[in-house]
Write an enzyme that holds these catalytic residues in place. Sequence first.
Site, PDB file in Angstrom:
ATOM      1  N   LYS A 175       0.602   4.401   6.940  1.00 18.80           N
ATOM      2  CA  LYS A 175       0.080   5.127   5.779  1.00 18.80           C
ATOM      3  C   LYS A 175       0.634   6.553   5.815  1.00 18.80           C
ATOM      4  O   LYS A 175       1.268   6.969   6.770  1.00 18.80           O
ATOM      5  CB  LYS A 175      -1.457   5.196   5.787  1.00 18.80           C
ATOM      6  CG  LYS A 175      -2.180   3.867   5.940  1.00 18.80           C
ATOM      7  CD  LYS A 175      -2.126   3.009   4.694  1.00 18.80           C
ATOM      8  CE  LYS A 175      -2.873   1.698   4.906  1.00 18.80           C
ATOM      9  NZ  LYS A 175      -2.676   0.767   3.777  1.00 18.80           N
TER      10      LYS A 175
ATOM     11  N   SER B 195       0.807  -1.220   0.000  1.00 20.38           N
ATOM     12  CA  SER B 195       0.000   0.000   0.000  1.00 20.38           C
ATOM     13  C   SER B 195       0.839   1.268   0.000  1.00 20.38           C
ATOM     14  O   SER B 195       0.360   2.339  -0.374  1.00 20.38           O
ATOM     15  CB  SER B 195      -0.950   0.016   1.199  1.00 20.38           C
ATOM     16  OG  SER B 195      -0.228   0.128   2.402  1.00 20.38           O
TER      17      SER B 195
END
Length: 550
Positions: free
Chosen positions: A256, A160
């Site tokens: 993230k 990701s």
Amino acid sequence: MNYFLTYTVYVLILSVLMGISTWKLFKKLGYSPLFAFIPFYNYFIILKETKHPKWWALLSYLPIVGPIMMSVFHLYLMKKFGKSLFKDQLLTVILPFIYMATVNYSKDTEIEDENDLYLTEEEKNAQKKDTFMGSITFAVVFATIIHVFVTQPFGIPTGSMERTLLVGDFLFVNKWSYGYRLPMRPVAIPFLQGTIMDTGEPGNPKDDPKSYVEAVKLPYERIFQFSKPQRNDIVVFNYPRDSVHTSLDRADPYVKRLVAVAGDTFEMRDGRLFVNNKPETVLGDQEVQHRYIVNTGSQLDIPSLYNTFGFLPVQEIPNGNGFIYAFQGLTNKTAAEIKKLPQVIDMKEDIQPKGESAIAYRDEARTKIDTTNSIFPINSGWNQDQYGPLKIPKKGDVVTLNEKTLPEYQWIIKNYEHNSLENKNGKIFVNGKETNQYTIQQDYYMMVGDNRDASLDARFFGFVPEENIVGKPMFTWMSLEGAFKDNSSSYQANKGWFFGMKVRWDRMFKATNTGEANKTSYWWIAAMILVLFFGWEYFMKLFGKKKEEE
């Protein structure tokens, strides 16, 4: 303040149990029985009488570390009174206050003679073994202190954050970046996050054995918070929708990029990110990536693709005389190079259109919504490429509650800020009172992966509460290609691979959060620390030997 009050209560309870189960033993050691009830000082006396470093008493009530040190101190005390057999040690560890109480109230318990002149060879060997085990225990304790209170290692298992952080990167996370979040489950097995193991058994993952004691818990508290998370920071946080672990600090850790802070407005337009109506700022260590659909007249040379670009298409579908390929995470440069391949007929970016809502279901009848894989909020009608605008809640914001806005705020009200919430025929009740508004109690953040088309991020699980934030990654200490996926296929060159993994030397000991394209490697600092670590004991022995010769 609630944290320290609860913590003090736990300390007092443990001190009372310690006093009740050992006061006679303290009296036999020549001290007032009341000293057995005094926190920290009771263990100070044990260490003094058993000839161990007295400052260790400071560790006796620390979260996670404390239970380990207490067990060690209890063993020292029992050995002082002749209880050194394996069964004695086992009972001392698993039933500490019960077993110590049986020894405490026994009439024939006396201090054991520890004069080395009277020790047998077997007893001397046992002493050496105890010294060795003590060294191992303290090494584990020291590592636990670093892990719990300073920095925590973290591995990247998914793509990701690709291009910025690669699958197989191992990071050290600074737990003090945004203030230190105090441990909330103080009795736990060191180094384990949430569960001892994944049993792999069908059924509820909640049944997997936990690595912590759920009943012993402390409230959320953060200390020394001199800075807040900033836009574009790479952040490690606990997954906010974790249904397995009720303790947020034991939920799965995610990493993230923080794209929007509290008060910002977040939006995705045709797969492009906007914050406060402005295009995102792309840092030097980021590369814009997108998903593409490629039509070819013949099959692509997959091994050659892997050797050239280091990745494979995520999907290959025969289509008449040709093939359809789906590629994920392509930069503009890579996409242009693939488009030039002779087999390629056409290539276009795969963007979900407006109005195509991304809702996943857990059953064929489409009656049970899979909230994990559905776009947040459920009633938005958005998808990962066409998202928002969504305002990120800020502490003190007063938000309107109705049938339309409830899916956006219900997790905040009920799960993150711990209120009761009911919707009765369109009337909303918070803590039993009907209301049409709610005041936000903490800041929230929007966390999104750099590899936008292959990231399970805040577009799916929603806002990340400030209390879930762990810290900021400092540097990559190890990078192993193949650590989290099968890299044993024939597409890989055998050269440089070891057990299906390959060390990426160029990524090791490089700072993570600089935003620079060319990061500085600090391998020389790591080498110096290793030299000091392994050479210190040798140097001290050599220095001591010279002193003896003089």
